[in-house]
Design an enzyme around this catalytic site. Structure first.
Site, PDB file in Angstrom:
ATOM      1  CB  VAL A 282      -0.947   0.007   1.216  1.00 13.48           C
ATOM      2  CG1 VAL A 282      -1.678   1.332   1.327  1.00 13.48           C
ATOM      3  CG2 VAL A 282      -1.938  -1.126   1.106  1.00 13.48           C
ATOM      4  CB  ALA A 283       3.776   2.172   2.083  1.00 11.86           C
ATOM      5  CB  ILE A 285       0.685   1.440  -4.816  1.00 11.32           C
ATOM      6  CG1 ILE A 285       1.303   0.057  -5.091  1.00 11.32           C
ATOM      7  CG2 ILE A 285      -0.231   1.856  -5.968  1.00 11.32           C
ATOM      8  CD1 ILE A 285       0.335  -1.077  -4.932  1.00 11.32           C
ATOM      9  CD  GLU A 287      -2.576   5.156  -1.931  1.00 15.86           C
ATOM     10  OE1 GLU A 287      -2.636   5.636  -0.813  1.00 15.86           O
ATOM     11  OE2 GLU A 287      -1.581   4.530  -2.368  1.00 15.86           O
ATOM     12  CG  ASP A 329      -7.251  36.824 -36.797  1.00 10.72           C
ATOM     13  OD1 ASP A 329      -6.656  37.233 -37.803  1.00 10.72           O
ATOM     14  OD2 ASP A 329      -8.435  37.088 -36.553  1.00 10.72           O
ATOM     15  CG  ASN A 715       1.453   5.535   1.889  1.00 11.16           C
ATOM     16  OD1 ASN A 715       2.246   5.985   1.083  1.00 11.16           O
ATOM     17  ND2 ASN A 715       0.273   5.057   1.541  1.00 11.16           N
ATOM     18  CG  ASP A 719       2.239   8.810  -0.268  1.00 13.29           C
ATOM     19  OD1 ASP A 719       3.434   9.116  -0.175  1.00 13.29           O
ATOM     20  OD2 ASP A 719       1.839   7.750  -0.770  1.00 13.29           O
TER      21      ASP A 719
END
Length: 879
Positions: A282-283, A285, A287, A329, A715, A719
């Site tokens: 989990v840590a 990735i 997410e 233009d 995390n 994160d």
């Protein structure tokens, strides 16, 4: 009009009478409020809206959440209730943070949609008004012309060479001819030629429309009511990040499996290694990447909106940072779009300077030119108020009415005296507009347009008050006069007319030439600096205009577009791309100024540039610019003078029509991409450092280690807030001095991947070093674990400061100046310190009070990690 009779089966006069309106004057202002209350706003809804519950539910649909839930289940199974509850708290916190970020992004997008509301021209109380299309009511008389999106369903009362694109409703790709004829019987939608429908586009001509239905009662509303929900496609960047996350998850799971096996070989309990492995997966990735990226993009869009740039698609923000060529233009984008008649040239060739109040000239051509200026004109100017007159319509036509008024002409009186019978609208290819008016005893044709085009339709010239044959030498002389006006930076426009007893079959034929007018449209003050900034950013500027080559070159010279001796490429020099040689394509790509170009040639130029892998931004305002805007990588429509067709197909809308706003948008696009790449690098280096430290501890069976909940906590702390803070950075000063990024390149190149692994190794070494020194000092393993835990957190928090550019000073860079970074670091640090004072957190995370030595080691090694990384950056070993 009989009850239940379809409006297309009734005469337009009967429809107007039924709705209590007048096609000549429109609705009375005092009825609008009542009608709005009765019929509601003229808005449609597909039923798709942001639902908070669904956003919350989507946070739980993640492999990461499934992993966490599995870890919680195992903890319950092994009766580790404290761990199980703590993991569920982590799930709840992650879900709430994800919900807040996604909800904020959704709200930002809703706010942006409100900024792009459609405007409409209506006739009320006998005056033309510009209002929000949402405020249209049945009975309103709508004025539409080529380039407009039809704002409501209605019955045609007047139509001039009218064609509508109804493909959105009927699927018919060919524009449909429209007229005012009454239809008989039940007629299918696609064949109701006397009706216009909301959401369709006017491709040619103009019309006066009696609004019959609005909002959900329109044909478009009927379709919208059938649409219950729509899944929004992910942006290319979101897809890239999503694929990146999935690939990283695969790699991570392999590494975690190796660590799990190593732990078992070192006699670590199965339950502990299982929980640690899941927490580590989990840590490792990131997410939150797609959500954080979406929020960064949405915030960037809101910032651009405050700077007069409406970006309609998230993907456009990413593409902006890659733009290599801007095809712009001239009129209104590079210039003020403040047209003033400053010179008039009348036969036999006398040029007259026009001051604030033009003096009447003793020349019959003067009166004729004024007459054409008023009659061959679709604009309107309200001169009834004391303040400055407000014009509605094309700026050039508005300036002609203002000039005529200053010269003493009574536009309203002339328009009553000469009632319009027919019109040939201005066409970008023909470059002429002509009208037919009925007068007492006959007709008068008036025409205006580009000199070289209009002269082809003239057989006579007004000399001494009488038409005289227009000889070839005379034609050349007037082309020279046109060149002379253009060389002064003026936009030349030619005028002609013809009086006849019989209604002519063709309008622009056998005309009498009456003179020229020169319009001054000076460059915007901020454009020169913006163009210089583009040159520094290695972005090529191409000016594309329908104006005279001399005018184009004059403006280009003032703004430093291209080289002074550069040749202007004209439409005549641009053959179809089918027969284009490689040498000609190279000439096009190197040119900076294009004049007298048609919409088709603009489209061809975009194709040639894209063949060369250029990322093209194209500006446009007219209906015929729509194909080129759609073909370009970034289509940019004008918000003030742009037609609704161009605004519909464009990716961006400039609310102020200013070129400098395009440059601001490109700069913001580059900043956003750099920010996203920064927080990706930050997240990966932090997460991989956790993999490294756990891997080393497992492989060498070290006496200190991180527990599952500690990994989850780290995390959570590092994160979210620091990554978000990096996502909203203001960018560094070098962002517009670099070459555009190649969109074909991956998000992270080889050098950045190497840098990430070095970052991770330094952070891991510092964390392990602090714990190892503590162990050597005779501390218990629990104390070493504490030192290990806090050092890793401090290293990762301070690592945010390493995301600054290597060239920038440590104390003066875009990250150090970012107040959100400091707020994120202090907030994360505060939450970390709570683990020492809140008993429940201390027990769950197995944290004990720290000694002075522990604090010294944790702070010393974490600061040391920053110093090592900064030295490596200065040595250019990492980015």
């Amino acid at each position: 009009m009989a009850e239940n009779t379809p409006v297309y089966n009734a005469e337009s006069t009967a429809v107007a009478r039924e709705l209590g309106t007048d096609t000549a004057k429109g609705l009375a202002a005092d009825r609008i409020t009542e009608l709005l209350e009765k019929h509601g706003k003229n808005v449609t809804s597909s039923g798709t809206r942001v639902r908070p519950f669904l956003i919350l539910l989507n946070q739980l649909k993640s492999p990461v959440v499934y992993l966490l839930a599995g870890a919680a289940g195992l903890s319950f199974f092994f009766k580790e209730y404290a761990d199980a509850v703590a993991i569920l708290v982590v799930i709840a916190v992650n879900t709430i943070i994800g919900f807040i970020m996604e909800w904020q992004a959704a709200r930002s997008m809703e706010a942006l949609s409100k900024m792009t509301q459609q405007q409409a021209r209506v006739l009320r109380d006998g005056k033309v008004q510009e209002i929000s299309a949402d405020d249209i009511v049945p009975g309103d008389i709508l004025l539409v012309e080529a380039g407009d999106m039809v704002p409501a369903d209605g019955r045609l009362a007047e139509a001039t060479q009218l064609q509508a694109d109804e493909s959105a409703l009927t699927g018919e790709s060919v524009p449909v001819d429209k007229n005012t004829d009454t239809l008989q019987g039940d007629v299918p939608l696609a064949e109701r030629h006397n009706m216009l429908f909301k959401g369709t586009f006017i491709r040619k001509g103009n019309a006066r429309l009696i609004c019959t239905t609005t909002g959900m009662n329109t044909e478009l509303g009927a379709i919208a009511s059938m649409v219950q929900s729509a899944k929004k496609a992910a942006t290319p960047l979101e897809k890239k990040l999503d694929n990146f996350s999935k690939r990283l998850m695969g790699i991570t799971l392999v590494i975690v499996a190796i660590i799990f096996i190593a732990g078992l070989l070192n006699k670590v309990p199965v339950q502990e290694m299982l929980e640690t492995s899941i927490a580590l997966a989990v840590a490792a990735i990131p997410e939150g990447l797609p959500i954080v990226a979406t929020l960064a993009l949405a915030r960037g869009m809101m910032l651009m909106a405050r700077r007069n740039v409406i970006v309609k698609k998230l993907s456009a923000v990413e593409t902006l940072g890659s733009v290599t060529v801007i095809c712009t233009d001239k009129t209104g984008t590079l210039t003020e779009n403040r047209m003033d008649v400053t010179a008039v040239n009348l036969p036999p060739g006398e040029e007259i300077a026009i001051q604030d109040k033009p003096e009447k000239q003793d020349n019959a051509a003067w009166d004729s030119l004024l007459k054409v200026a008023v009659l061959c004109n679709n604009a309107s100017v309200d001169t009834s108020k004391e303040e400055a007159a407000k014009g509605i319509g094309d700026p050039l036509e508005v300036s002609l009415l203002e000039f005529a008024a200053k010269a003493g002409a009574n536009a309203e009186e002339w328009r009553k005296q000469y009632s319009r019978v027919k019109e040939m609208p201005f066409d970008s290819d023909v470059k002429i507009m002509s009208t037919l008016q009925r007068k007492e005893g006959g007709f008068i044709i008036t025409a205006k347009g580009a000199t070289e085009n209009l002269l082809e339709h003239c057989t006579q010239i007004l000399q001494d008050g009488q038409p005289a044959p227009l000889e070839e030498g005379e034609r050349k002389k007037w082309l020279d006069h046109t060149e002379a006006l253009a060389a002064k930076g003026l936009k030349p426009l030619a005028f002609a007319l013809r009086e006849t007893d019989q209604e002519p079959q063709q309008l622009a034929e056998e005309l009498v030439f009456v003179g020229l007018a020169g319009f001054l449209d000076p460059p915007r003050e901020d454009v020169k600096q913006a163009i210089a900034e583009c040159h520094h950013a290695h972005i090529q500027i191409m000016m594309l205009t329908g104006d005279h080559p001399a005018t184009a070159l004059n403006i280009a010279g003032q703004l430093d577009i291209g080289e002074q001796e550069e040749k202007v490429i004209t439409g005549k020099d641009m053959p179809d791309t089918e027969g284009l040689s490689n040498e000609q394509k190279t000439t096009w790509r190197k040119a900076s100024v294009f004049a007298r170009v048609s919409p088709k040639q603009k489209l061809d130029l975009v194709s040639v540039l894209q063949e060369n892998h250029d990322i093209v931004a194209m500006t446009g305002d007219g209906v015929n610019d729509a194909p080129a805007l759609k073909k370009a990588d970034i289509g940019i429509a004008m918000g003030i003078r742009g037609t609704q067709v161009t605004q519909e197909v464009a990716d961006m809308i400039l609310k102020d029509d200013a070129f400098s706003s395009i440059v601001d948008a490109v700069k913001q696009g580059r900043i956003i991409f750099d920010n996203i790449r920064l927080f990706v690098i930050f997240l990966l280096s932090c997460n991989l450092s956790e993999l490294l430290v756990i891997g080393v501890c497992a492989a060498f069976n070290l006496p200190f280690q991180l527990f599952a909940l500690q990994i989850l906590f780290i995390n959570l702390i590092t994160d979210v807030l620091p990554a978000l803070a990096l996502g909203v950075a203001d960018g560094n000063a070098e962002v517009m001095k670099k070459k555009p990024k190649d969109p074909r390149q991956p998000l992270l190149d080889k050098r950045r991947w190497i840098s990430i692994w070095i970052y991770s190794a330094v952070i891991a070494a510092a964390s392990l070093g602090a714990a190892w020194v503590g162990e050597l000092q005779g501390e218990a393993s629990a104390a070493s674990n504490n030192t290990f835990f806090f050092t890793l957190i401090f290293c990762q928090l301070l690592h945010v400061l390493n995301m600054a550019s290597a060239k920038a000073s440590f104390f003066n860079n875009e990250v150090f100046r970012n107040r959100y970074v400091w707020l994120a670091m202090l907030s994360s640090l505060g939450i970390t310190l709570l683990t020492l004072v809140v008993p429940a957190l201390s027990r769950a995370l197995r944290v004990e009070s720290m000694t002075q030595l522990d604090w010294f080691l944790a702070s010393g090694f974490s600061i040391g990690s920053v110093l090592v990384i900064r030295i490596l950056k200065k040595l250019n070993l990492i980015v």
